[in-house]
Design an enzyme around this catalytic site. Sequence first.
Site, PDB file in Angstrom:
ATOM      1  N   TYR A 142       0.820  -1.217   0.000  1.00 40.96           N
ATOM      2  CA  TYR A 142       0.000   0.000   0.000  1.00 40.96           C
ATOM      3  C   TYR A 142       0.852   1.264   0.000  1.00 40.96           C
ATOM      4  CZ  TYR A 142      -4.171  -2.849   0.930  1.00 40.96           C
ATOM      5  OH  TYR A 142      -5.192  -3.762   0.847  1.00 40.96           O
ATOM      6  N   LYS A 196       3.392 -14.945   2.055  1.00 43.96           N
ATOM      7  CA  LYS A 196       3.410 -15.793   0.861  1.00 43.96           C
ATOM      8  C   LYS A 196       4.867 -16.087   0.518  1.00 43.96           C
ATOM      9  CE  LYS A 196       1.359 -17.808  -2.663  1.00 43.96           C
ATOM     10  NZ  LYS A 196       0.615 -19.072  -2.523  1.00 43.96           N
ATOM     11  N   ASP A 228      -2.687 -18.176   1.559  1.00 39.62           N
ATOM     12  CA  ASP A 228      -3.809 -18.907   0.946  1.00 39.62           C
ATOM     13  C   ASP A 228      -4.330 -19.983   1.903  1.00 39.62           C
ATOM     14  OD1 ASP A 228      -1.328 -20.092   0.543  1.00 39.62           O
ATOM     15  OD2 ASP A 228      -1.683 -20.670  -1.537  1.00 39.62           O
ATOM     16  N   ASP A 252      -5.544  -6.640   5.506  1.00 41.53           N
ATOM     17  CA  ASP A 252      -6.762  -5.970   5.046  1.00 41.53           C
ATOM     18  C   ASP A 252      -7.778  -7.013   4.580  1.00 41.53           C
ATOM     19  OD1 ASP A 252      -8.490  -3.948   4.259  1.00 41.53           O
ATOM     20  OD2 ASP A 252      -7.432  -3.522   2.383  1.00 41.53           O
ATOM     21  N   ASP A 256     -11.437  -8.672   6.722  1.00 43.42           N
ATOM     22  CA  ASP A 256     -12.808  -8.638   6.189  1.00 43.42           C
ATOM     23  C   ASP A 256     -13.382 -10.056   6.175  1.00 43.42           C
ATOM     24  OD1 ASP A 256     -12.604  -5.889   5.738  1.00 43.42           O
ATOM     25  OD2 ASP A 256     -13.575  -5.989   3.775  1.00 43.42           O
TER      26      ASP A 256
END
Length: 362
Positions: A142, A196, A228, A252, A256
């Site tokens: 970001y 990852k 994942d 982020d 959610d």
Amino acid sequence: MKAKIVTLPGDGISPEIVAEAVKVMNRVAEIYGHTFDYEEALIGGVAIDETGNPLPDETVEKCLTSDGVLLGAVGHPKFDNDPRAKVRPEQGLLGLRKAMGVFANLRPVKLYPQLLFASTIKPEVIEKVDLLFVRELTGGIYFGEHGRKMVDGPDGQPVEAAYDTMFYSKPEIERVVRVAFELARKRRKKVTSVEKANVLESSRLWRETALEVAEEYPDVEFDAMFVDIAAMRLVRYPEVFDVIVTGNMCGDILTDEASMIAGSMGMLPSGAIGATRPGLFEPIHGSAPKYTGMNVVNPLATILSAAMLLRYSLDLDAEADAIEAAVQKVLEDGFRTRDIMEEGLAQVGTREMGDLVAERIA
Ligand code: IPM
Ligand code: MN
């Protein structure tokens, strides 16, 4: 105590939910004998509309000299329609997080037993969940270099391309992982670091660094996991997690996802802290512009964020506990906003929910 709290009403439904959190904090101040002075400041789309800047200098100044900052949310579709717009509401929020140095975003996922059936996930899967995300908040993709450029297309003709860069320095990783371990010591003593590392170099540095930090905490169980697999396990065996520490983008996305364990995005608070105070407290959800002014959204995530502000920025643990207990009581008493409504219970609006919590502060 006397404290200066900056409120950032922001966009969409945000002013409505911030007002309810202020209502609850005022009740706390009254009962516990504190003086909270509020100062409002502009951020996001409303700041662009008024000043042309999503983060006016005055806002940064006010926040940095406050004892704690409470934000609703930023973002509005009118800024999403032009993908090449130079100023966007979200830049205000990212800029403020950076300016305040709040690199560790604590996002607790707590399932209230009363909301066991509000979730779309089977009750037996989520009933024991109690986890805490520590999302890195001021670095990663970001904040890395991004831009557009022309490249050679399939037929040799120039085509447009865009890139974002995931960048982490070792100290940035170390400090956020350390926050996770410190918090785990006060909980079930387990940290899962998520990245990852089977593909990304920045993730390999993340994992290496997390392993090094883990050696300083032999009393805390440590596990490193690919994102994942973590996404799958969060809805398959969520009770195995205690503290999850992860980078900005994975945090982020996963939070959610995890909010569905708690039944609604409207239930998840967050608090961003740094090496120094003040902290920045905000619900994890967005500005839900289509519900603006309708008195229907759930203010509990923002009210619970205010509790985190009292706990982490003002050291008012009893007062924070009182807010959390009042939320619990309102749910026990059968009141629900639309997002968590179940048959046979009482549906209330945003303002009524705020009143009900405020009345139950003990
Ligand atoms: C969040 C939000 C923000 C983020 C947006 C509004 C910039 O989605 O706090 O999770 O991506 O951090
Ligand atoms: Mn988000």
